[in-house]
Enzyme design. Structure first.
Site, PDB file in Angstrom:
ATOM      1  CG  ASP A  37     -34.051 -33.720 -49.292  1.00  0.00           C
ATOM      2  OD1 ASP A  37     -34.311 -34.986 -48.562  1.00  0.00           O
ATOM      3  OD2 ASP A  37     -32.996 -33.335 -49.741  1.00  0.00           O
ATOM      4  CB  ILE A  38     -36.459 -39.558 -49.078  1.00  0.00           C
ATOM      5  CG1 ILE A  38     -34.314 -39.420 -48.967  1.00  0.00           C
ATOM      6  CG2 ILE A  38     -37.084 -39.985 -50.150  1.00  0.00           C
ATOM      7  CD1 ILE A  38     -35.057 -41.095 -48.243  1.00  0.00           C
ATOM      8  CD  GLN A 100     -20.980 -31.796 -49.608  1.00  0.00           C
ATOM      9  OE1 GLN A 100     -19.824 -31.254 -49.049  1.00  0.00           O
ATOM     10  NE2 GLN A 100     -21.261 -32.289 -50.692  1.00  0.00           N
ATOM     11  CG  HIS A 106     -26.249 -32.412 -53.243  1.00  0.00           C
ATOM     12  ND1 HIS A 106     -25.407 -32.689 -52.866  1.00  0.00           N
ATOM     13  CD2 HIS A 106     -27.128 -31.061 -52.262  1.00  0.00           C
ATOM     14  CE1 HIS A 106     -25.504 -32.747 -51.517  1.00  0.00           C
ATOM     15  NE2 HIS A 106     -26.180 -32.083 -51.146  1.00  0.00           N
ATOM     16  CG  PHE A 107     -27.377 -26.352 -56.631  1.00  0.00           C
ATOM     17  CD1 PHE A 107     -26.243 -25.450 -56.730  1.00  0.00           C
ATOM     18  CD2 PHE A 107     -26.414 -27.540 -58.537  1.00  0.00           C
ATOM     19  CE1 PHE A 107     -25.441 -25.116 -57.022  1.00  0.00           C
ATOM     20  CE2 PHE A 107     -24.977 -27.140 -58.622  1.00  0.00           C
ATOM     21  CZ  PHE A 107     -24.985 -25.817 -58.535  1.00  0.00           C
ATOM     22  CG  HIS A 108     -30.021 -28.394 -50.613  1.00  0.00           C
ATOM     23  ND1 HIS A 108     -30.630 -29.287 -50.044  1.00  0.00           N
ATOM     24  CD2 HIS A 108     -28.895 -28.538 -50.228  1.00  0.00           C
ATOM     25  CE1 HIS A 108     -29.539 -30.271 -49.074  1.00  0.00           C
ATOM     26  NE2 HIS A 108     -28.606 -29.790 -49.609  1.00  0.00           N
TER      27      HIS A 108
HETATM   28  P1  5GP Z   1     -26.344 -32.280 -47.998  1.00  0.00           P
HETATM   29  O1  5GP Z   1     -26.993 -32.404 -46.748  1.00  0.00           O
HETATM   30  O2  5GP Z   1     -25.058 -32.705 -48.039  1.00  0.00           O
HETATM   31  O3  5GP Z   1     -26.501 -30.876 -48.183  1.00  0.00           O
HETATM   32  O4  5GP Z   1     -27.961 -32.322 -48.773  1.00  0.00           O
HETATM   33  C1  5GP Z   1     -28.285 -33.783 -48.955  1.00  0.00           C
HETATM   34  C2  5GP Z   1     -29.011 -34.067 -48.727  1.00  0.00           C
HETATM   35  O5  5GP Z   1     -29.577 -35.446 -49.438  1.00  0.00           O
HETATM   36  C3  5GP Z   1     -30.311 -34.022 -47.318  1.00  0.00           C
HETATM   37  O6  5GP Z   1     -30.994 -33.099 -47.999  1.00  0.00           O
HETATM   38  C4  5GP Z   1     -30.822 -35.335 -47.601  1.00  0.00           C
HETATM   39  O7  5GP Z   1     -32.404 -35.643 -47.242  1.00  0.00           O
HETATM   40  C5  5GP Z   1     -30.977 -35.814 -49.136  1.00  0.00           C
HETATM   41  N1  5GP Z   1     -30.987 -37.324 -48.769  1.00  0.00           N
HETATM   42  C6  5GP Z   1     -30.755 -38.143 -48.249  1.00  0.00           C
HETATM   43  N2  5GP Z   1     -29.906 -39.538 -48.440  1.00  0.00           N
HETATM   44  C7  5GP Z   1     -31.110 -39.167 -49.336  1.00  0.00           C
HETATM   45  C8  5GP Z   1     -31.386 -40.308 -50.364  1.00  0.00           C
HETATM   46  O8  5GP Z   1     -30.978 -41.987 -50.458  1.00  0.00           O
HETATM   47  N3  5GP Z   1     -32.632 -39.614 -50.886  1.00  0.00           N
HETATM   48  C9  5GP Z   1     -32.922 -39.682 -51.853  1.00  0.00           C
HETATM   49  N4  5GP Z   1     -33.897 -38.495 -52.793  1.00  0.00           N
HETATM   50  N5  5GP Z   1     -32.503 -37.686 -50.754  1.00  0.00           N
HETATM   51  C10 5GP Z   1     -31.414 -38.720 -49.714  1.00  0.00           C
END
Ligand code: 5GP
Length: 143
Positions: A37-38, A100, A106-108
């Site tokens: 995660d970046i 989200q 996706h899974f963290h």
């Molecule tokens: P969500 O909020 O959908 O559960 O998680 C999305 C995740 O993607 C977040 O933790 C965010 O930091 C990560 N993320 C967003 N954009 C990018 C990207 O361009 N590359 C990577 N590797 N992670 C990303």
């Protein structure tokens, strides 16, 4: 975005899955791609992204979900072996009100340390050299 609506094939993780955008890869096979995660909520924060085009886990096929979960476990165990955290959070968010922000399932996998607060969700950008080093260490436990 709520829980209703259509899958957008141009979401950022779909582009990463197709190789149109870069990622710091940890693992891949025909079922998932895992990368750092970046904007990590803790050092070593990995995302495991099933290849199936689904906005969230509730919309996944049973087969794709069943195939993804052992990969989440295996990569979680690699994070555990590589970084020896005090705990590991495995999280999966469905719909914007649930937090989200990227609408491809996706899974963290988030390492947790005793006494350390969880960082902001999608907060500060990580140092790419550090991410690369973490990915290499985690991947070495997946061989
Ligand atoms: P969500 O909020 O959908 O559960 O998680 C999305 C995740 O993607 C977040 O933790 C965010 O930091 C990560 N993320 C967003 N954009 C990018 C990207 O361009 N590359 C990577 N590797 N992670 C990303």
């Amino acid at each position: 975005m709520s829980l209703t609506g259509k899958y957008d094939p141009d979401n950022i993780f779909a582009k990463i899955l197709r190789g149109e955008l870069p990622c710091v890869k940890v693992y891949e096979d025909d079922i998932v791609l895992a990368f750092m995660d970046i904007f990590p909520q803790a050092p070593g924060h990995v995302l495991v992204v099933p290849r199936e085009a689904a906005r969230n886990a509730l919309e996944m096929s049973d087969d794709a979900l069943a195939a993804a979960m052992p990969r989440v476990k295996r990569i979680g165990n690699a994070v555990k072996a590589a970084l020896a955290p005090d705990g590991i959070m495995i999280a999966q968010l469905n719909g914007a009100p649930a937090g989200q922000t990227v609408f491809h399932v996706h899974f963290h996998i988030i390492p947790r340390s005793d006494g350390a607060q969880l960082g902001l969700h999608a907060g500060g950008k990580a140092d790419m050299d550090e991410l690369t080093a973490q990915a290499k260490t985690i991947a070495s436990f997946l061989d």
